[in-house]
Write a protein that holds these residues in place. Sequence first.
Motif, PDB file in Angstrom:
ATOM      1  N   GLY A  57     109.002 132.197  91.201  1.00  0.00           N
ATOM      2  CA  GLY A  57     108.458 131.152  90.342  1.00  0.00           C
ATOM      3  C   GLY A  57     109.167 129.823  90.528  1.00  0.00           C
ATOM      4  N   ALA A  58     108.536 128.746  90.046  1.00  0.00           N
ATOM      5  CA  ALA A  58     109.151 127.421  90.132  1.00  0.00           C
ATOM      6  C   ALA A  58     110.411 127.389  89.276  1.00  0.00           C
ATOM      7  CB  ALA A  58     108.162 126.361  89.653  1.00  0.00           C
ATOM      8  N   ASP A 108     103.493 125.133  85.819  1.00  0.00           N
ATOM      9  CA  ASP A 108     102.321 125.879  86.263  1.00  0.00           C
ATOM     10  C   ASP A 108     101.792 125.319  87.583  1.00  0.00           C
ATOM     11  OD1 ASP A 108     100.294 127.792  86.124  1.00  0.00           O
ATOM     12  OD2 ASP A 108      98.942 126.442  85.060  1.00  0.00           O
ATOM     13  N   LEU A 109     101.663 123.992  87.671  1.00  0.00           N
ATOM     14  CA  LEU A 109     101.142 123.379  88.885  1.00  0.00           C
ATOM     15  C   LEU A 109     102.034 123.659  90.083  1.00  0.00           C
ATOM     16  CD1 LEU A 109      99.991 119.864  87.578  1.00  0.00           C
ATOM     17  CD2 LEU A 109      98.561 121.856  88.051  1.00  0.00           C
ATOM     18  N   ILE A 110     103.345 123.483  89.914  1.00  0.00           N
ATOM     19  CA  ILE A 110     104.265 123.702  91.031  1.00  0.00           C
ATOM     20  C   ILE A 110     104.269 125.170  91.440  1.00  0.00           C
ATOM     21  CG2 ILE A 110     106.690 123.610  91.746  1.00  0.00           C
ATOM     22  CD1 ILE A 110     106.977 121.196  89.825  1.00  0.00           C
ATOM     23  N   GLY A 111     104.269 126.060  90.451  1.00  0.00           N
ATOM     24  CA  GLY A 111     104.261 127.490  90.752  1.00  0.00           C
ATOM     25  C   GLY A 111     103.021 127.931  91.502  1.00  0.00           C
ATOM     26  N   ARG A 112     101.898 127.264  91.218  1.00  0.00           N
ATOM     27  CA  ARG A 112     100.629 127.622  91.877  1.00  0.00           C
ATOM     28  C   ARG A 112     100.306 126.708  93.050  1.00  0.00           C
ATOM     29  NH1 ARG A 112      96.756 127.646  86.765  1.00  0.00           N
ATOM     30  NH2 ARG A 112      95.159 127.945  88.356  1.00  0.00           N
ATOM     31  N   LEU A 162     103.413 117.725  95.175  1.00  0.00           N
ATOM     32  CA  LEU A 162     104.300 117.742  94.014  1.00  0.00           C
ATOM     33  C   LEU A 162     105.349 118.833  94.177  1.00  0.00           C
ATOM     34  CD1 LEU A 162     104.833 116.618  91.119  1.00  0.00           C
ATOM     35  CD2 LEU A 162     103.398 118.498  90.272  1.00  0.00           C
ATOM     36  N   VAL A 163     106.635 118.457  94.060  1.00  0.00           N
ATOM     37  CA  VAL A 163     107.712 119.438  94.212  1.00  0.00           C
ATOM     38  C   VAL A 163     108.572 119.573  92.964  1.00  0.00           C
ATOM     39  CG1 VAL A 163     107.842 119.251  96.727  1.00  0.00           C
ATOM     40  CG2 VAL A 163     109.204 117.692  95.295  1.00  0.00           C
ATOM     41  N   ALA A 164     108.572 118.553  92.090  1.00  0.00           N
ATOM     42  CA  ALA A 164     109.418 118.629  90.901  1.00  0.00           C
ATOM     43  C   ALA A 164     108.964 117.597  89.872  1.00  0.00           C
ATOM     44  CB  ALA A 164     110.886 118.392  91.249  1.00  0.00           C
ATOM     45  N   VAL A 165     109.272 117.887  88.604  1.00  0.00           N
ATOM     46  CA  VAL A 165     108.998 116.950  87.513  1.00  0.00           C
ATOM     47  C   VAL A 165     110.176 116.987  86.556  1.00  0.00           C
ATOM     48  CG1 VAL A 165     107.481 116.336  85.601  1.00  0.00           C
ATOM     49  CG2 VAL A 165     106.494 117.280  87.693  1.00  0.00           C
ATOM     50  N   ASP A 166     110.718 115.807  86.243  1.00  0.00           N
ATOM     51  CA  ASP A 166     111.782 115.667  85.250  1.00  0.00           C
ATOM     52  C   ASP A 166     111.168 115.046  84.001  1.00  0.00           C
ATOM     53  OD1 ASP A 166     113.502 116.461  87.290  1.00  0.00           O
ATOM     54  OD2 ASP A 166     113.943 114.392  87.869  1.00  0.00           O
ATOM     55  N   SER A 167     111.242 115.739  82.877  1.00  0.00           N
ATOM     56  CA  SER A 167     110.600 115.268  81.649  1.00  0.00           C
ATOM     57  C   SER A 167     111.633 115.039  80.559  1.00  0.00           C
ATOM     58  CB  SER A 167     109.561 116.283  81.162  1.00  0.00           C
ATOM     59  OG  SER A 167     108.551 116.499  82.133  1.00  0.00           O
ATOM     60  N   ALA A 179     111.375 120.869  86.141  1.00  0.00           N
ATOM     61  CA  ALA A 179     110.587 121.909  86.807  1.00  0.00           C
ATOM     62  C   ALA A 179     110.605 121.639  88.296  1.00  0.00           C
ATOM     63  CB  ALA A 179     109.150 121.912  86.286  1.00  0.00           C
ATOM     64  N   GLY A 180     110.929 122.649  89.093  1.00  0.00           N
ATOM     65  CA  GLY A 180     110.968 122.483  90.536  1.00  0.00           C
ATOM     66  C   GLY A 180     112.280 121.887  91.020  1.00  0.00           C
ATOM     67  N   LEU A 181     112.325 121.567  92.300  1.00  0.00           N
ATOM     68  CA  LEU A 181     113.527 121.016  92.937  1.00  0.00           C
ATOM     69  C   LEU A 181     113.154 119.705  93.614  1.00  0.00           C
ATOM     70  CD1 LEU A 181     114.842 124.324  94.584  1.00  0.00           C
ATOM     71  CD2 LEU A 181     115.707 123.230  92.504  1.00  0.00           C
ATOM     72  N   SER A 182     113.828 118.623  93.213  1.00  0.00           N
ATOM     73  CA  SER A 182     113.457 117.294  93.713  1.00  0.00           C
ATOM     74  C   SER A 182     114.160 116.914  95.009  1.00  0.00           C
ATOM     75  CB  SER A 182     113.748 116.233  92.643  1.00  0.00           C
ATOM     76  OG  SER A 182     115.124 116.206  92.317  1.00  0.00           O
TER      77      SER A 182
END
Length: 415
Positions: A324-325, A387-391, A370-375, A340-343
């Motif tokens: 998973g992401a 969800d988007l990164i995982g899929r 898209l590889v990562a999102v920092d929120s 989420a993910g790795l930037s």
Amino acid sequence: MIGADPHIVIVGAGQAGLQAAETLRSEAFEGRITLLGAEPHPPYQRPPLSKAWLTDHLDPEQLTLRDLSVLERKQIDLCTGTSVSAIDVKSQSVLLHDGRALTYSGLVLATGATPRQLPQAQGAGDLVCTLRSRADADVIARRLRNCAQGELPLVVVGGGFIGLEVAASARKLGIAVTILEAASRLLERVLSQDLSDWYARLHADRGTTLIFDARIAEIRKTSDHAAEVRLADGTCIVAGLVVVGIGVTPNDELARNAGIACETGIVVDACGRTSVPNIVAAGDCTVRRLSDGSMLRLESVQNAVEQGRSAASALLGAEKPSLGAPWFWSDQYEMKLQIAGLSRGADTHVLRGDMESHSFSIFHFSESCLVAVDSINAARDHMIARDLIGRRISPTAQQAGDTTFNLAKLRTVLA
């Protein structure tokens, strides 16, 4: 895979070890499970140790992950205050610190990591602390109260997540704080320049002094039992406590001495399997070999839980890789960062929202993917991003930056 008279021994009673034990039971393993923990406490949460635990906003019961009654009901034999001194791969046994030996049919290594020490602080004694365990946090909490009462400042060495969280906790207690960061910005390895700068403003606005490119020459104890931090440029800072947060070293010595492949951690595949049959590993002690041959180390609760689950399944002969992401969070003041993910390796960064509103996200793309999102205080963005990164579904950079565009629709339109 685990043979007759099954007995699975788990070395390490943290998040990864506990998850492995509970997964074994949920997947109908009926043999013996022994969970060995070096600390005197049952499994507990580590994230609050740098936050609510330091400010007395958390009851001890809230820190505990599982009551002893739960482990007993699941027939998981927890042995606290028990460390392992060696693994004998040939006889499939572990040697305990008291000289006893336990034989195993399957072994889980969830030995965690140890904070790096600061060589320049050897002359400061107990005025310099690192934070990893509940005992560490108890010492820091007590010394922070002393700092507050005596109006003594705190020096934090390292502008990573642990250091920043401790600094925020100290400021909530009214303690003056100075952060010394060797790099030119905060969180250099994990955040973009814009978000690093945003965090620097956040901490500066709350009264923290930030010193970048800091080189520590020496930390020593003064005659009045304070710590004097001397920098290479001659600057001297007197503090009631110094907390060092400069990273961790994976606890792979047991594995290395047993002949298990290690490379800045215990080398595992996506299922937590090591180089030795019937031995798996999970959590901060591991490094994962990816399909392209590169190595990936993740230090997070999510990784510990997912690897613990995958490793336990692998011992039972099931293939349930942890793919998973990756995701992570950090709470500082009233700001929640969720990643989420790795930037790393991203070539494009897009802002969604307004950084001044303290609710926004930064989307990271690599070759338009898209590889990562920092929120920051944007939980909805975070959940959609995971969800988007995982899929492997990617918005365009224009869509990511447009707050009127409904990112959630991508999950159904492109699925």
